[in-house]
Design an enzyme around this catalytic site. Structure first.
Site, PDB file in Angstrom:
ATOM      1  N   HIS A 117      33.600   0.268 -32.286  1.00  0.00           N
ATOM      2  CA  HIS A 117      34.596   0.715 -33.273  1.00  0.00           C
ATOM      3  C   HIS A 117      34.937  -0.351 -34.304  1.00  0.00           C
ATOM      4  O   HIS A 117      35.546  -0.046 -35.325  1.00  0.00           O
ATOM      5  CB  HIS A 117      35.880   1.137 -32.555  1.00  0.00           C
ATOM      6  CG  HIS A 117      35.736   2.414 -31.773  1.00  0.00           C
ATOM      7  ND1 HIS A 117      36.331   3.593 -32.153  1.00  0.00           N
ATOM      8  CD2 HIS A 117      35.038   2.702 -30.647  1.00  0.00           C
ATOM      9  CE1 HIS A 117      36.022   4.550 -31.285  1.00  0.00           C
ATOM     10  NE2 HIS A 117      35.239   4.025 -30.361  1.00  0.00           N
ATOM     11  N   ASP A 165      37.947  -4.454 -41.382  1.00  0.00           N
ATOM     12  CA  ASP A 165      38.311  -3.361 -40.477  1.00  0.00           C
ATOM     13  C   ASP A 165      37.055  -2.561 -40.166  1.00  0.00           C
ATOM     14  O   ASP A 165      36.238  -2.324 -41.069  1.00  0.00           O
ATOM     15  CB  ASP A 165      39.347  -2.447 -41.163  1.00  0.00           C
ATOM     16  CG  ASP A 165      40.317  -1.823 -40.173  1.00  0.00           C
ATOM     17  OD1 ASP A 165      39.928  -1.655 -39.007  1.00  0.00           O
ATOM     18  OD2 ASP A 165      41.449  -1.495 -40.567  1.00  0.00           O
TER      19      ASP A 165
END
Ligand code: ADP
Ligand code: F6P
Length: 504
Positions: free
Chosen positions: A174, A386
């Site tokens: 992720h 991110d």
């Protein structure tokens, strides 16, 4: 050699992630379940609604009989059974706070100077990954897809292979994967790479992450043969084969758009706008994490109001943060730094009737979060790095009137999909971020609508169900390739078909 064919059908999903979708909190009468925070849970939770399966993860606690009872009750009420993994305080400190969040997290976000390469952390990483593997092996049925999630658990497949679980192991990463010049600092770099190659399928958020992973393999796992097939790569090593792909994670667009359309949410959004006396609202929503660029964002907002006095009394920043990883000292320091900065800006610029920065430090219920998304004229999402950033997607999905402006860091994985409609910024460039906010305040409604429509169309199309299906359709690539040994095994993961809707 094991082989793998994934295709759509009816196999049960066994999800393994560090956190369960619920965490244990202290209630007045003992432990209670609370929703876990973070993008992984937001993304995966909708997949479970109409899908049978098992989710293995940590409760956030040591073993407690009451906790097991709470999880059993929860499992009886839902189609998905939650199976806990426990850690004592020492293991939590070394596995979760230590290896996961003082080594992997900063390193994989390109912040190597924040790493603490304590050798003891590695040993606990291995022993706790083995614990997750044992739990998964105990729960697995022969035809399950075992789908492991995120950086804490990169070594689980190795444990499962040792336990004789030979088929259908998938992993989704992720967070970002760094390039070799950063990854090489990891003292256990070869071990992590070869552990990932114990999975049959490894998925990353973006092509950049996949490219970085492959560059690391080229440098540190010399015997790996890399070939491409269609959109994916095949990594062959003696006795094993792994498919590697980029699968940008999405959200349940329909759930956000429908929730945001609800009358109560619309009324609450209007009330929030009134409470802020009709000022333009700039919104930041983040887990309290140094990768999210919150101090840098506050500096940009400060510069904006310093250099544009015409905006005084006309604009406010609402910064919502959900507390996170509070046991780690750096997170406590960040919290104090943000509080200082907010009070410094308000002390310096505030006037009766105008608070430049509103700071909310707590988890919000979904309808309240949606009301903030609806009330905000501008979303300011500026992580320093991110994996994806779901807040950016949630904001757009909630803009049911197709207005609003998304300012997005070019270092968020979401920028690869949203660059056409968002204003992209370098979060380290304070002046450019300040000017991006200024431009957003001046953007004509027609341009807002044109950009927001593009954003929403893409987020609606590339939603969480499509993400699951594309991940689970690696069958085609494997079927087209010729594994050196062993038969293919069909994996079918459509137990939980839910058609993405189009509510907006
Ligand atoms: P990460 O996984 O690093 O936390 P994401 O942006 O991908 O980052 O996901 C964050 C998730 O947490 C989103 O689904 C967002 O809605 C949720 N969230 C963030 N702040 C809050 C808050 N204060 N209250 C409730 N949910 C929040
Ligand atoms: O995606 C990053 C991530 O670590 C997820 O695994 C997790 O859901 C989220 O951030 C929240 O972090 P934590 O589980 O450490 O509270």
């Amino acid at each position: 050699m094991r082989g793998l064919v994934m295709n759509k059908a009816k196999h049960r999903m066994l999800i393994v992630s560090n956190r369960l979708p619920v965490t244990i909190e202290d209630g007045s009468e003992g432990p209670v379940l609370a929703p876990s925070s973070g993008g992984l849970v937001t993304a995966l939770r909708p997949l479970l609604r109409d899908c049978a399966g098992v989710w293995i993860g940590w409760t956030g606690t040591d073993r407690l009989p009451q906790v097991e009872r709470l999880l059993d009750d929860y499992s009886r009420r839902s189609s998905f059974a939650l199976k806990p993994v426990f850690m004592n305080a020492e293991e939590r400190a070394s596995f979760y706070s230590g290896f996961s969040n003082e080594v992997l997290w900063p390193l994989f976000h390109d912040l190597q100077s924040r790493c603490n390469f304590n050798p003891g952390y590695w040993d606990t990483h291995i022993s706790i990954n083995r614990r997750f593997a044992e739990k998964a092996a105990a729960e697995a049925q022969p035809s399950d897809l075992i789908w492991v999630h995120d950086y804490h658990l990169m070594s689980v497949a190795t444990g499962l292979r040792k336990l004789g679980i030979g088929e259908r192991l998938a992993y989704f990463h992720h967070i970002p994967f760094p390039g070799p010049d950063i990854f090489e600092k990891l003292p256990w770099r070869e071990e992590i790479l070869t552990a990932l190659l114990d999975f049959d399928v490894v998925g990353f958020q973006t092509l950049r992450d996949r490219r970085n992973f492959v560059s690391c393999l080229r440098q540190f796992v010399k015997e790996a043969e890399i070939t491409s097939l269609g959109d994916h790569l095949i990594i062959d090593e003696p006795g094993r084969r792994t498919v590697v792909g980029a699968f940008p994670i999405g959200i349940d667009f329909e759930e956000f758009a429908m929730g945001a359309s609800h009358r109560d949410v619309a009324e609450r959004a209007e009330q929030l706008a009134r409470d802020l006396t009709g000022n333009r609202i700039v919104l930041g929503v983040d887990r309290l994490d140094y990768t999210k660029g919150i101090p840098e964002r506050l500096a940009a907002f400060r510069l904006l109001i310093e250099t544009h006095p015409d905006l005084h009394r006309k604009i406010s920043l609402v910064q919502v943060v959900v507390p996170s990883r509070e046991d780690i000292p750096e997170y406590g320091e960040l919290k104090a730094q943000i509080q200082r900065s907010v009070s410094e800006i308000n002390g310096h610029f505030g006037e009766p009737g105008w608070v430049p920065v509103h700071y909310i430090h707590r988890s919000l219920e979904r309808p309240e979060l949606l009301a903030y998304y609806r009330a905000a004229d501008i979303a300011l999402i500026t992580p320093l790095k991110d994996g994806m950033n779901l807040v950016a997607k949630e904001y757009c999905a909630s803009r049911v009137n197709n207005d609003g402006v998304l300012i997005l860091s070019e270092f968020a994985g979401a920028a690869f999909q949203l660059h056409r409609g968002a204003i992209l910024v370098n979060p380290y460039h304070t002046r450019a971020v300040a000017e991006a906010i200024r431009s957003a305040t001046l953007m004509p409604p027609a341009e807002q609508r044109s950009r927001m429509r593009k954003l929403r169309a893409r987020i609606r199309r590339e939603n969480i169900y499509r993400w699951r299906d594309s991940f689970c359709q690696c069958d085609e690539i494997i079927a087209e390739s010729a594994p050196r040994e062993a038969a293919h095994v069909a994996i079918e993961v459509v137990a939980c078909r839910k058609k993405p809707g189009n509510p907006a």
